[in-house]
Design a protein around this motif. Structure first.
Motif, PDB file in Angstrom:
ATOM      1  N   SER A   1       0.850  -1.192   0.000  1.00  0.00           N
ATOM      2  CA  SER A   1       0.000   0.000   0.000  1.00  0.00           C
ATOM      3  C   SER A   1       0.885   1.241   0.000  1.00  0.00           C
ATOM      4  N   SER A   2       0.620   2.148  -0.920  1.00  0.00           N
ATOM      5  CA  SER A   2       1.431   3.367  -1.000  1.00  0.00           C
ATOM      6  C   SER A   2       1.118   4.327   0.144  1.00  0.00           C
ATOM      7  N   THR A   3      -0.026   4.177   0.766  1.00  0.00           N
ATOM      8  CA  THR A   3      -0.393   5.064   1.870  1.00  0.00           C
ATOM      9  C   THR A   3      -0.087   4.469   3.240  1.00  0.00           C
ATOM     10  N   GLU A   4       0.266   3.179   3.273  1.00  0.00           N
ATOM     11  CA  GLU A   4       0.567   2.505   4.540  1.00  0.00           C
ATOM     12  C   GLU A   4       1.846   1.680   4.404  1.00  0.00           C
ATOM     13  N   ALA A   5       2.916   2.300   3.933  1.00  0.00           N
ATOM     14  CA  ALA A   5       4.170   1.596   3.664  1.00  0.00           C
ATOM     15  C   ALA A   5       4.866   1.185   4.964  1.00  0.00           C
TER      16      ALA A   5
ATOM     17  N   LEU B   1      10.872  -4.117   7.295  1.00  0.00           N
ATOM     18  CA  LEU B   1      10.972  -3.746   5.884  1.00  0.00           C
ATOM     19  C   LEU B   1      10.947  -5.010   5.040  1.00  0.00           C
ATOM     20  N   PHE B   2      10.550  -4.861   3.768  1.00  0.00           N
ATOM     21  CA  PHE B   2      10.685  -6.007   2.874  1.00  0.00           C
ATOM     22  C   PHE B   2      12.161  -6.347   2.758  1.00  0.00           C
ATOM     23  N   LYS B   3      12.487  -7.631   2.786  1.00  0.00           N
ATOM     24  CA  LYS B   3      13.878  -8.046   2.641  1.00  0.00           C
ATOM     25  C   LYS B   3      14.393  -7.531   1.299  1.00  0.00           C
ATOM     26  N   GLY B   4      15.482  -6.820   1.320  1.00  0.00           N
ATOM     27  CA  GLY B   4      16.023  -6.220   0.103  1.00  0.00           C
ATOM     28  C   GLY B   4      15.425  -4.858  -0.206  1.00  0.00           C
ATOM     29  N   GLY B   5      14.375  -4.457   0.528  1.00  0.00           N
ATOM     30  CA  GLY B   5      13.846  -3.107   0.410  1.00  0.00           C
ATOM     31  C   GLY B   5      12.560  -2.916  -0.367  1.00  0.00           C
ATOM     32  N   THR B   6      12.186  -3.842  -1.263  1.00  0.00           N
ATOM     33  CA  THR B   6      10.982  -3.634  -2.062  1.00  0.00           C
ATOM     34  C   THR B   6      10.099  -4.876  -2.077  1.00  0.00           C
ATOM     35  N   PHE B   7       8.813  -4.646  -2.331  1.00  0.00           N
ATOM     36  CA  PHE B   7       7.832  -5.725  -2.465  1.00  0.00           C
ATOM     37  C   PHE B   7       8.231  -6.645  -3.604  1.00  0.00           C
ATOM     38  N   PRO B   8       8.181  -7.941  -3.452  1.00  0.00           N
ATOM     39  CA  PRO B   8       7.702  -8.763  -2.341  1.00  0.00           C
ATOM     40  C   PRO B   8       8.803  -9.202  -1.380  1.00  0.00           C
TER      41      PRO B   8
ATOM     42  N   ALA C   1      -4.712 -19.702  -5.616  1.00  0.00           N
ATOM     43  CA  ALA C   1      -3.247 -19.713  -5.695  1.00  0.00           C
ATOM     44  C   ALA C   1      -2.652 -19.040  -4.455  1.00  0.00           C
ATOM     45  N   THR C   2      -1.359 -19.297  -4.225  1.00  0.00           N
ATOM     46  CA  THR C   2      -0.634 -18.664  -3.131  1.00  0.00           C
ATOM     47  C   THR C   2       0.637 -18.016  -3.662  1.00  0.00           C
ATOM     48  N   CYS C   3       1.151 -17.079  -2.889  1.00  0.00           N
ATOM     49  CA  CYS C   3       2.443 -16.473  -3.160  1.00  0.00           C
ATOM     50  C   CYS C   3       3.041 -16.066  -1.822  1.00  0.00           C
ATOM     51  N   THR C   4       4.285 -15.633  -1.825  1.00  0.00           N
ATOM     52  CA  THR C   4       4.951 -15.270  -0.575  1.00  0.00           C
ATOM     53  C   THR C   4       5.556 -13.880  -0.653  1.00  0.00           C
ATOM     54  N   VAL C   5       5.634 -13.256   0.525  1.00  0.00           N
ATOM     55  CA  VAL C   5       6.415 -12.035   0.708  1.00  0.00           C
ATOM     56  C   VAL C   5       7.410 -12.317   1.820  1.00  0.00           C
ATOM     57  N   VAL C   6       8.555 -11.641   1.780  1.00  0.00           N
ATOM     58  CA  VAL C   6       9.585 -11.830   2.802  1.00  0.00           C
ATOM     59  C   VAL C   6       9.840 -10.489   3.482  1.00  0.00           C
TER      60      VAL C   6
END
Length: 158
Positions: free
Chosen positions: A85-89, A95-102, A116-121
């Motif tokens: 979310s750009s308004t709730e970063a 923080l996202f690992k490495g700095g950016t989504f995902p 389906a599934t996916c992951t964020v770190v």
């Protein structure tokens, strides 16, 4: 022919121009009634597999811990425009690992098909001893409108 949508809004398709002023379905009409199921609840629904609160445990200051969070689309529709979310970063110490989504190693893209599934770190990198809490907000289009999946992140540093 007459088509009736089974929700709050009725849609009529009439055969014969003159019948447009009359009832859509009547005994002396050659119209056929076809019911179309209401699909207004058939949207994308993103959720976290497991708990919607992710605990990073205790991490010493200036160290780091990563968590991989699995997101599932249990809805009927493909979720699109998925991202932070750009308004709730997120902000430090989460923080996202490495700095950016995902996050480095995350598999989420801008789309997630139904079932389906996916992951964020996410990384927890505290700089001082304290308890920490934040909200990870994943924004997406559910097929109708923009919505947000919110995940609580907690961690302790000592």
């Amino acid at each position: 022919m007459c088509v009736r949508r089974l929700n709050k809004l009725s849609v009529f398709v009439l055969s014969g121009f003159a019948s447009m002023l009359g009832s859509c379905y009547s005994e002396n009409s050659s119209s056929t009634l076809i019911d179309i199921p209401d699909t207004s609840s058939n949207i994308a629904v993103l959720s976290v597999e497991g708990s919607s609160t992710v605990n990073f445990g205790t991490v010493t200051p200036n160290a780091s811990a990563d968590q991989t969070i699995t997101i599932k689309n249990s809805g009927y529709y493909t979720a699109t425009e998925i991202g932070e979310s750009s308004t709730e970063a997120l902000s430090a110490p989460f923080l996202f690992k490495g700095g950016t989504f995902p996050g480095t190693g995350g598999t989420c893209t801008s789309r997630l098909d139904k079932d389906a599934t996916c992951t964020v770190v996410v990384s927890f990198s505290p700089t001082e001893a304290s308890s920490h809490e934040a909200t990870l907000s994943i924004s997406y289009i559910d097929g109708v409108t923009r919505t947000t999946l919110r995940i609580t992140l907690t961690g302790l540093s000592s």
